[in-house]
Design a protein around this motif. Structure first.
Motif, short mmCIF file in Angstrom:
data_model
loop_
_atom_site.label_atom_id
_atom_site.label_comp_id
_atom_site.label_asym_id
_atom_site.label_seq_id
_atom_site.Cartn_x
_atom_site.Cartn_y
_atom_site.Cartn_z
N CYS A 164 -2.67 -8.41 9.68
CA CYS A 164 -1.73 -9.26 8.93
C CYS A 164 -2.07 -9.34 7.44
O CYS A 164 -1.33 -9.93 6.66
N LYS B 290 -5.48 -10.06 6.07
CA LYS B 290 -6.57 -10.96 5.69
C LYS B 290 -7.59 -10.28 4.78
O LYS B 290 -7.97 -10.82 3.74
N THR B 291 -8.04 -9.09 5.18
CA THR B 291 -9.01 -8.36 4.36
C THR B 291 -8.40 -7.99 3.01
O THR B 291 -9.04 -8.11 1.96
N GLU C 37 -14.83 -12.01 8.14
CA GLU C 37 -15.28 -11.99 9.54
C GLU C 37 -16.78 -11.68 9.64
O GLU C 37 -17.18 -10.75 10.35
N TYR D 117 0.86 -1.19 0.00
CA TYR D 117 0.00 0.00 0.00
C TYR D 117 0.90 1.23 0.00
O TYR D 117 1.96 1.24 0.63
N ALA E 240 1.97 -5.18 2.93
CA ALA E 240 0.89 -5.84 3.67
C ALA E 240 0.92 -7.36 3.46
O ALA E 240 0.66 -8.12 4.38
N1 LIG Z 1 -6.00 1.43 2.03
C1 LIG Z 1 -4.90 1.23 2.77
N2 LIG Z 1 -3.86 2.08 2.73
C2 LIG Z 1 -2.74 1.88 3.46
N3 LIG Z 1 -2.58 0.81 4.28
C3 LIG Z 1 -3.59 -0.08 4.35
C4 LIG Z 1 -4.81 0.08 3.63
N4 LIG Z 1 -5.64 -0.96 3.93
C5 LIG Z 1 -4.96 -1.71 4.80
N5 LIG Z 1 -3.73 -1.21 5.06
C6 LIG Z 1 -2.70 -1.78 5.94
O1 LIG Z 1 -2.42 -3.10 5.50
C7 LIG Z 1 -2.24 -3.98 6.60
C8 LIG Z 1 -3.22 -5.14 6.45
O2 LIG Z 1 -4.55 -4.65 6.61
P1 LIG Z 1 -5.82 -5.61 6.55
O3 LIG Z 1 -7.02 -4.79 6.68
O4 LIG Z 1 -5.70 -6.48 5.34
O5 LIG Z 1 -5.56 -6.50 7.86
P2 LIG Z 1 -6.51 -7.63 8.51
O6 LIG Z 1 -5.68 -8.86 8.65
O7 LIG Z 1 -7.77 -7.74 7.77
O8 LIG Z 1 -6.73 -7.02 9.98
P3 LIG Z 1 -8.04 -7.18 10.95
O9 LIG Z 1 -7.97 -8.58 11.53
O10 LIG Z 1 -7.79 -6.15 12.00
O11 LIG Z 1 -9.27 -6.93 10.15
C9 LIG Z 1 -2.43 -3.16 7.85
O12 LIG Z 1 -1.17 -2.80 8.36
C10 LIG Z 1 -3.17 -1.92 7.38
O13 LIG Z 1 -2.77 -0.80 8.12
#
Ligand SMILES: Nc1ncnc2c1ncn2[C@@H]1O[C@H](COP(=O)(O)OP(=O)(O)OP(=O)(O)O)[C@@H](O)[C@H]1O
Ligand SMILES: [Mg+2]
Length: 260
Positions: free
Chosen positions: A46, A48-49, A162, A14, A24
């Motif tokens: 980590c 996932k999203t 989730e 990102y 990411a």
């Molecule tokens: N649009 C964005 N711009 C910059 N960084 C982002 C963006 N979206 C996510 N990130 C970063 O990417 C990393 C992964 O984010 P993501 O949302 O995929 O995590 P996740 O595993 O789904 O977390 P959670 O379990 O809290 O939902 C994080 O460090 C987040 O800060």
């Protein structure tokens, strides 16, 4: 099992508002077979999203490749249903109208899908609520509507981020059982994100564990527990062993008790 969804060395960087690069996901590769139920677990942040959105074609990856049915994912696809963490229903539309929303958005013939919508509402136990509005439903019922909306256009793939995170433990267990019932009836390929290790094991054929950011593949764990599954499966030794293995992959110390 032949692969249906293939992730090949997927990387995502990102660009932050401060103009810095944030890694990411790094070199994530795994396959999902047609009709398989696979969960992704990993600590908050980590990736996932991010991974789910890349598979859905909602955001671009920075490297590697995602294939569905042999063709590369380059943008949003029609053959994917996406269930978000919060049930984003339109308050001025009834349950039936919310369910039919994707059909309208895609410009498909509404009349043809009305019967199908009723079938799915029946499947999730909402027949009597078809003409009600979202505010008349409980949180769990609203989440069921968001699932019917993801299923109504018969996508081959269901991506769920989730989806039960906001529900209480009892409703969540009921939703898990319901999801398994729907999945076994519909034969969809499901990629399910959760932070609950026991939910992942209970639902899945396979659990993909990601490392803390940047998300890399820690390992995938085969869940060789018989189906159909009942909630008391969670009390068995085999279930406990799998949970222990996944906790150790995620670096969660046993003496801390771990997350559920
Ligand atoms: N649009 C964005 N711009 C910059 N960084 C982002 C963006 N979206 C996510 N990130 C970063 O990417 C990393 C992964 O984010 P993501 O949302 O995929 O995590 P996740 O595993 O789904 O977390 P959670 O379990 O809290 O939902 C994080 O460090 C987040 O800060
Ligand atoms: Mg997330």
């Amino acid at each position: 099992m032949p692969s249906f969804i293939e992730l090949r060395h997927v990387t995502k960087t990102y660009r932050t508002l401060q103009d810095e690069d944030l890694l990411a996901l790094q070199d994530v590769s795994f396959d999902i077979g047609k009709g398989e139920f696979v969960s992704i677990v990993g600590t908050s942040g980590c990736g996932k999203t991010t991974l789910l959105k890349i598979v859905a074609g909602l955001i671009p990856h920075s490297g590697g490749e995602v294939l569905i049915g042999g063709s590369s994912v380059e943008g949003p696809r029609r053959d994917i249903g996406f269930v978000f963490q919060q049930p984003v229903l339109l308050p001025w539309r009834t349950v039936l109208e919310n369910t039919l929303l994707p059909i309208e958005v895609m410009g498909l013939p509404l009349e043809q899908y009305r019967e199908r919508a009723h079938e799915i509402l029946d499947m999730v136990g909402l027949t009597d609520f078809a003409d009600r509005y979202p505010f008349e439903l409980s949180g769990g019922m609203q989440q069921r509507v968001s699932i019917t909306r993801a299923l109504v256009f018969e996508p081959d793939v269901l991506l769920m981020d989730e989806p039960f995170g906001a529900l209480d433990a009892m409703t969540r267990e009921a939703m898990n059982l319901e999801l398994l019932r729907i999945w076994s009836k519909s034969g969809k390929t499901v990629l399910f994100v959760t932070h609950s290790i026991s939910e992942a094991i209970f639902l899945s054929d396979r659990v993909v564990a990601l490392t803390p950011r940047p998300g890399r593949l820690a390992d995938t764990v085969e869940v060789d527990l018989p189906r159909p599954r009942r909630l008391d499966l969670m009390q068995t030794e085999a279930f406990g062993k799998l949970a222990k293995r996944i906790r150790s992959l995620l670096g969660i110390k046993e003496e801390l008790g771990g997350i559920e």
